[in-house]
Design a protein around this motif. Structure first.
Motif, PDB file in Angstrom:
ATOM      1  N   LYS A  47      -9.578   7.282   4.298  1.00 47.63           N
ATOM      2  CA  LYS A  47      -9.835   6.636   3.016  1.00 47.63           C
ATOM      3  C   LYS A  47     -10.783   5.449   3.169  1.00 47.63           C
ATOM      4  CE  LYS A  47      -7.854   4.688  -1.129  1.00 47.63           C
ATOM      5  NZ  LYS A  47      -6.656   4.265  -1.902  1.00 47.63           N
ATOM      6  N   LEU A  48     -10.614   4.666   4.244  1.00 50.85           N
ATOM      7  CA  LEU A  48     -11.474   3.494   4.434  1.00 50.85           C
ATOM      8  C   LEU A  48     -12.927   3.886   4.680  1.00 50.85           C
ATOM      9  CD1 LEU A  48      -9.237   1.184   6.685  1.00 50.85           C
ATOM     10  CD2 LEU A  48      -9.697   0.960   4.233  1.00 50.85           C
ATOM     11  N   SER A  49     -13.178   5.147   5.051  1.00 53.30           N
ATOM     12  CA  SER A  49     -14.551   5.578   5.318  1.00 53.30           C
ATOM     13  C   SER A  49     -15.421   5.509   4.071  1.00 53.30           C
ATOM     14  CB  SER A  49     -14.554   7.010   5.872  1.00 53.30           C
ATOM     15  OG  SER A  49     -14.038   7.920   4.892  1.00 53.30           O
ATOM     16  N   LEU A  50     -14.801   5.514   2.888  1.00 57.40           N
ATOM     17  CA  LEU A  50     -15.569   5.406   1.641  1.00 57.40           C
ATOM     18  C   LEU A  50     -16.237   4.041   1.502  1.00 57.40           C
ATOM     19  CD1 LEU A  50     -13.140   7.131  -0.899  1.00 57.40           C
ATOM     20  CD2 LEU A  50     -15.289   8.059  -0.014  1.00 57.40           C
ATOM     21  N   ALA A  65      -8.921  -3.118   6.228  1.00 56.71           N
ATOM     22  CA  ALA A  65      -7.685  -2.420   5.861  1.00 56.71           C
ATOM     23  C   ALA A  65      -7.010  -3.068   4.670  1.00 56.71           C
ATOM     24  CB  ALA A  65      -6.730  -2.393   7.057  1.00 56.71           C
ATOM     25  N   ALA A  66      -7.285  -4.362   4.436  1.00 57.36           N
ATOM     26  CA  ALA A  66      -6.690  -5.039   3.288  1.00 57.36           C
ATOM     27  C   ALA A  66      -7.179  -4.457   1.965  1.00 57.36           C
ATOM     28  CB  ALA A  66      -7.014  -6.533   3.346  1.00 57.36           C
ATOM     29  N   LEU A  67      -8.298  -3.723   1.988  1.00 53.93           N
ATOM     30  CA  LEU A  67      -8.860  -3.128   0.779  1.00 53.93           C
ATOM     31  C   LEU A  67      -8.360  -1.708   0.541  1.00 53.93           C
ATOM     32  CD1 LEU A  67     -12.575  -4.245   1.299  1.00 53.93           C
ATOM     33  CD2 LEU A  67     -10.829  -5.386  -0.079  1.00 53.93           C
ATOM     34  N   LEU A  68      -7.406  -1.245   1.338  1.00 55.46           N
ATOM     35  CA  LEU A  68      -6.993   0.155   1.300  1.00 55.46           C
ATOM     36  C   LEU A  68      -6.617   0.625  -0.104  1.00 55.46           C
ATOM     37  CD1 LEU A  68      -6.317   2.712   2.989  1.00 55.46           C
ATOM     38  CD2 LEU A  68      -3.970   1.842   3.154  1.00 55.46           C
ATOM     39  N   SER A  69      -5.906  -0.199  -0.860  1.00 54.87           N
ATOM     40  CA  SER A  69      -5.441   0.200  -2.191  1.00 54.87           C
ATOM     41  C   SER A  69      -6.274  -0.407  -3.312  1.00 54.87           C
ATOM     42  CB  SER A  69      -3.975  -0.208  -2.367  1.00 54.87           C
ATOM     43  OG  SER A  69      -3.160   0.398  -1.397  1.00 54.87           O
ATOM     44  N   ASN A 127       0.835  -1.207   0.000  1.00 54.03           N
ATOM     45  CA  ASN A 127       0.000   0.000   0.000  1.00 54.03           C
ATOM     46  C   ASN A 127       0.865   1.250   0.000  1.00 54.03           C
ATOM     47  OD1 ASN A 127      -2.716  -1.420   0.608  1.00 54.03           O
ATOM     48  ND2 ASN A 127      -1.379  -2.151   2.249  1.00 54.03           N
ATOM     49  N   ILE A 128       0.282   2.359  -0.496  1.00 57.64           N
ATOM     50  CA  ILE A 128       1.024   3.617  -0.537  1.00 57.64           C
ATOM     51  C   ILE A 128       0.064   4.779  -0.318  1.00 57.64           C
ATOM     52  CG2 ILE A 128       0.817   3.862  -3.044  1.00 57.64           C
ATOM     53  CD1 ILE A 128       3.648   5.057  -3.039  1.00 57.64           C
ATOM     54  N   LEU A 129       0.501   5.743   0.492  1.00 58.70           N
ATOM     55  CA  LEU A 129      -0.238   6.974   0.755  1.00 58.70           C
ATOM     56  C   LEU A 129       0.741   8.135   0.701  1.00 58.70           C
ATOM     57  CD1 LEU A 129      -2.348   5.757   3.823  1.00 58.70           C
ATOM     58  CD2 LEU A 129      -3.222   6.129   1.503  1.00 58.70           C
TER      59      LEU A 129
END
Length: 783
Positions: free
Chosen positions: A471-474, A499-503, A421-423
């Motif tokens: 971001k996860l709030s979406l 959290a695994a769906l973050l990217s 993941n990257i932010l």
């Protein structure tokens, strides 16, 4: 020599009862290893003696055992299954069927044993993959060259250096064997496992309640057994160095204190891809967006490329051509399983997490050049030797070499390990997180160095939880049932599965675009209406011919490419120009997604012919022709000028305008091309990539989803039937995606080899001049 052998034997004997500590790797707990050695007495009971190590050695548990112990039975079981793809209680899931003997009985092995479907598979697979990257077989070669102004010819002798064999064993039972096969198939794709996995119905007792253990042994004797919990891979690497008797000074410690390891160009890919690799998308892992530019950046992870498209699915460009590690233009750049991406609007560049290369790359969208941000690379000059290595397929990319040795002098130097993941932070730095959310790195873009490392999920959330949660709030806009399915498919974070769906998703106006790794597709969800649809990609031909179908002939002998079904024809013909039409009949019940484009066709002429199909294209390819053929061509041109100068000029003009035509009529696909022939034997090789889907007609309308999935399997199966993934397993994987099977786009390769036996030029009546002929040939191909 005798003293050296004696010393090596002493090392192995000493290592059989002790494990060297991983003190060099700070932050790890010392592992507890179990070493099994033959009992000196006749006692069949297992006796445990704990030895407290000194001088920095780890705690070691020695277990004496008789030959009938469960661990000895396990080694015997593994040895018996090596040369059998399937037996009464075992089945290999991902190995090459052409390789009847998987490994040799004499060698060093690392075997991951236990229940591979429970716990956190990403964690223990990453450890094994790190060891595999360090101890893979290294091809050695000798080159004999003849130099006559240029390199005229060369031959190669290949020898494999001592290496380590890796495999995994999953234990199941008769009640859940079918479900476990499908689950392991998805796991192999998800984790990108290049080592074979054995599914076993035989039960072996567990040790200390551990679900997974690592067995390290040589010649199926005296295994060292490591528990997965708090495993120190540096100590395992030291043990493997001694067991494999490497002649070079070990670099294992450097590898695992600075984990970046440059990949070789001849990447070994999983032997599980015969069906799945020919799908248009193969594990679309991550996605990001540029709303202002109407661009989506899709990581087609297991195809090692980034696809750039509009929000409606029109493909604009792609980054990456082949698995490996190489900077350069998009068409030649190489990555290994790219993951998350991040678009920087200010610099018009895309940051890419190059997961299996443990690197961060940056793609300049305007200049179309890919470069490495982390780790730092050192430019080196390219000499004759590098050129030779490139031509035979063993290049090591001397132009961009990572300065890993310099950094590894610092034992505490942090490094990336399978980032995912990257932010972006407010300052000039990137936040990079691994798949299981157990480690986070802060990379300074200006210096290209790691500023900070945070370990543990709680530590990550305490510092960067607000950035992640925002971001996860979406995800609250997604249907809960569908969200649970996606989370279950890719979850690797036990503390917070979402959290695994973050990217895996990105905001795009009123929509949320999200990858579906189970269905191998991209979905678009409208937040207001809740309507969900699959993005239908178009302009697929811009992707060109996929790397797994064809490579330059200089490398074909080296790469272990899976063979496709070949269509071979032979033609006896006079010298001159030949117009060839390939007439291809696609499989029944299928249709082309879009017309075949010239970019999806690859040709190569060998012997006494030259391929002139693309003479009028914008980029004229170099003629693949030898010195003797050039001499014949000059004679042909000279003869035309002497016999009829006007005809020669018209023929030259016609040749400039003659380009390959791809057309479709009467239900067939036609590829027109032309070649110039001279006396002798020759061959024209044509590869093409046809993107198909099941036709939506009355015949398929009433068929069930399983029947449709089997039709896709029937179309793909004749192409490459060289792996242990059978039709039933492929169908189960497709059906678990819960998608409309008729929307699945898949690739059907065309491989045609036309052999020419060209006669001498006919003589004119005066016995001096030669007669040039124009002829044509039609080749019918049924897929």
């Amino acid at each position: 020599m005798s003293s050296s052998r004696s010393l090596n034997l002493k090392k192995i004997s000493w290592l059989s009862s002790r494990i060297v500590s991983g003190n060099i790797h700070r932050g790890y707990r010392r592992p507890v290893a179990t070493c099994l050695a033959p009992s000196s007495g006749g006692d069949r009971n297992i006796v445990s003696n704990t030895l407290v190590g000194t001088r920095g050695f780890a705690s070691v548990k020695r277990v004496s055992r008789a030959s009938s112990s469960p661990h000895a039975d396990l080694l015997s079981y593994v040895r018996a299954s090596l040369d059998k793809l399937e037996g009464p209680s075992h089945h290999w899931l991902n190995r090459d069927t052409e390789n009847k003997q998987l490994f040799k009985e004499k060698g060093t092995y690392v075997v991951l044993v236990g229940d591979l479907l429970n716990g956190d598979p990403s964690c223990f697979f990453e450890k094994l993959k790190l060891l595999q990257q360090r101890f893979k077989h290294v091809p050695l070669f000798t080159i004999m060259a003849t130099k006559q102004g240029f390199l005229a010819e060369f031959s190669v002798i290949l020898v494999k250096s001592p290496g380590v064999c890796f495999m995994g064993i999953h234990f199941s039972d008769q009640a859940r064997i079918t479900d476990d096969r499908a689950a392991l198939a998805e796991l192999i794709v998800k984790e990108y496992l290049t080592f074979p996995v054995l599914l076993s119905e035989k039960e072996f007792p567990k040790s200390s309640g551990e679900e997974v253990r690592y067995f390290v042994f040589r010649d199926f004797k005296n295994p060292l057994i490591y528990q997965d919990k708090d495993l120190d891979i540096a100590s395992v690497a030291k043990a493997l160095d001694s067991l494999s008797q490497d002649t070079e000074k070990s670099k294992s410690v450097k590898l695992f204190t600075n984990t970046w390891s440059k990949q070789a160009d001849a990447i070994k890919e999983p032997h599980f891809s015969s069906f799945l690799q020919d799908l248009f998308l193969y594990f679309p892992g991550c996605i990001s967006a540029d709303e202002a530019g109407d661009c989506l950046f899709l990581s087609d992870s297991n195809h090692h490329r980034i696809i750039i498209s509009t929000s409606t699915g029109e493909i604009l460009d792609s980054i990456g051509c082949f698995p490996g590690f190489e900077d350069g233009e998009f068409e030649s750049a190489k990555m290994l399983r790219p993951a998350a991406t991040l678009y920087d609007e200010e610099d018009d560049c895309l940051y890419i997490v190059d997961s299996e290369n443990h690197a961060i790359r940056r793609a300049n969208i305007k200049t179309r050049v890919l470069e490495t941000v982390y780790p730092k690379v050192i430019k080196k000059s390219v000499g004759l030797w590098s050129w030779i290595m490139e031509k035979i397929g063993f290049e090591k990319d001397e132009e961009t070499t990572v300065d890993a040795d310099a950094k590894s002098e610092e034992s505490d130097a942090p490094s990336l390990m399978f980032p995912w993941n990257i932010l972006k932070r407010d300052d000039d730095s990137l936040v990079v997180i691994n798949k299981s959310f157990s480690k986070l790195w802060i990379i300074n873009l200006a210096s290209g160095e790691i500023e900070e490392v945070v370990e543990g999920f709680q530590g990550i959330m305490e510092i960067y939880g607000e950035l992640i949660t925002e971001k996860l709030s979406l995800l609250k806009h997604l249907p809960s049932t569908w969200l649970q399915q996606q989370t279950k498919a890719i979850t690797s974070c036990k503390e917070q599965p979402s959290a695994a769906l973050l990217s895996s998703f990105s905001e795009f106006g009123d929509d949320i675009v999200m990858t579906d790794t189970a269905g191998q597709r991209v979905l678009k969800l409208n937040r207001e209406s809740g309507a969900c649809s699959s993005i239908q990609f178009s302009n697929i031909g811009i992707l060109g011919l996929p790397y797994w179908l064809s490579t330059p002939l200089e490398r074909v002998f080296n790469l272990l490419l899976t063979e496709y079904k070949k269509h071979t024809s032979a033609i006896l013909i006079n010298s001159g120009k030949i117009s060839i039409r390939l007439s291809i009949e696609i499989p029944q019940c299928t249709e082309l997604v879009e017309p075949l484009q010239e970019s999806c066709i690859w040709r190569q002429a060998r012997g006494s012919i030259t391929e002139v199909s693309n003479a009028g294209s914008a980029v004229e390819p170099a003629e693949k022709v030898g010195v003797s053929q050039q001499w014949y061509d000059e004679l042909d041109n000279l003869a035309k000028e002497i016999v009829n100068p006007e005809l020669a000029e018209e023929d030259e003009k016609e040749q400039e305008e003659d380009i390959s035509e791809v057309s479709e009529d009467d239900g067939r696909i036609h590829i027109d091309c032309s070649v110039n022939t001279s006396p002798g034997t020759s061959e024209l090789i044509v590869y093409a990539a046809l993107y198909l889907r099941l036709a939506k007609n009355e015949e398929t309308q009433g068929a069930s989803q399983e029947e449709l999935a089997r039709r896709i399997a029937d179309v793909l199966n004749p192409a490459r039937n060289m792996t242990t993934m059978d039709e039933d397993l492929f169908v189960k994987v497709l059906l678990k995606s819960k998608r409309e099977v008729r929307d699945i786009v898949f690739l059907k390769p065309v491989h045609v080899r036309i052999k020419f036996d060209t006669l001498d030029h006919p003589k004119a009546d005066n016995s001096r001049d030669i007669i040039l002929t124009d002829s044509s040939a039609q080749i019918d191909v049924t897929l």
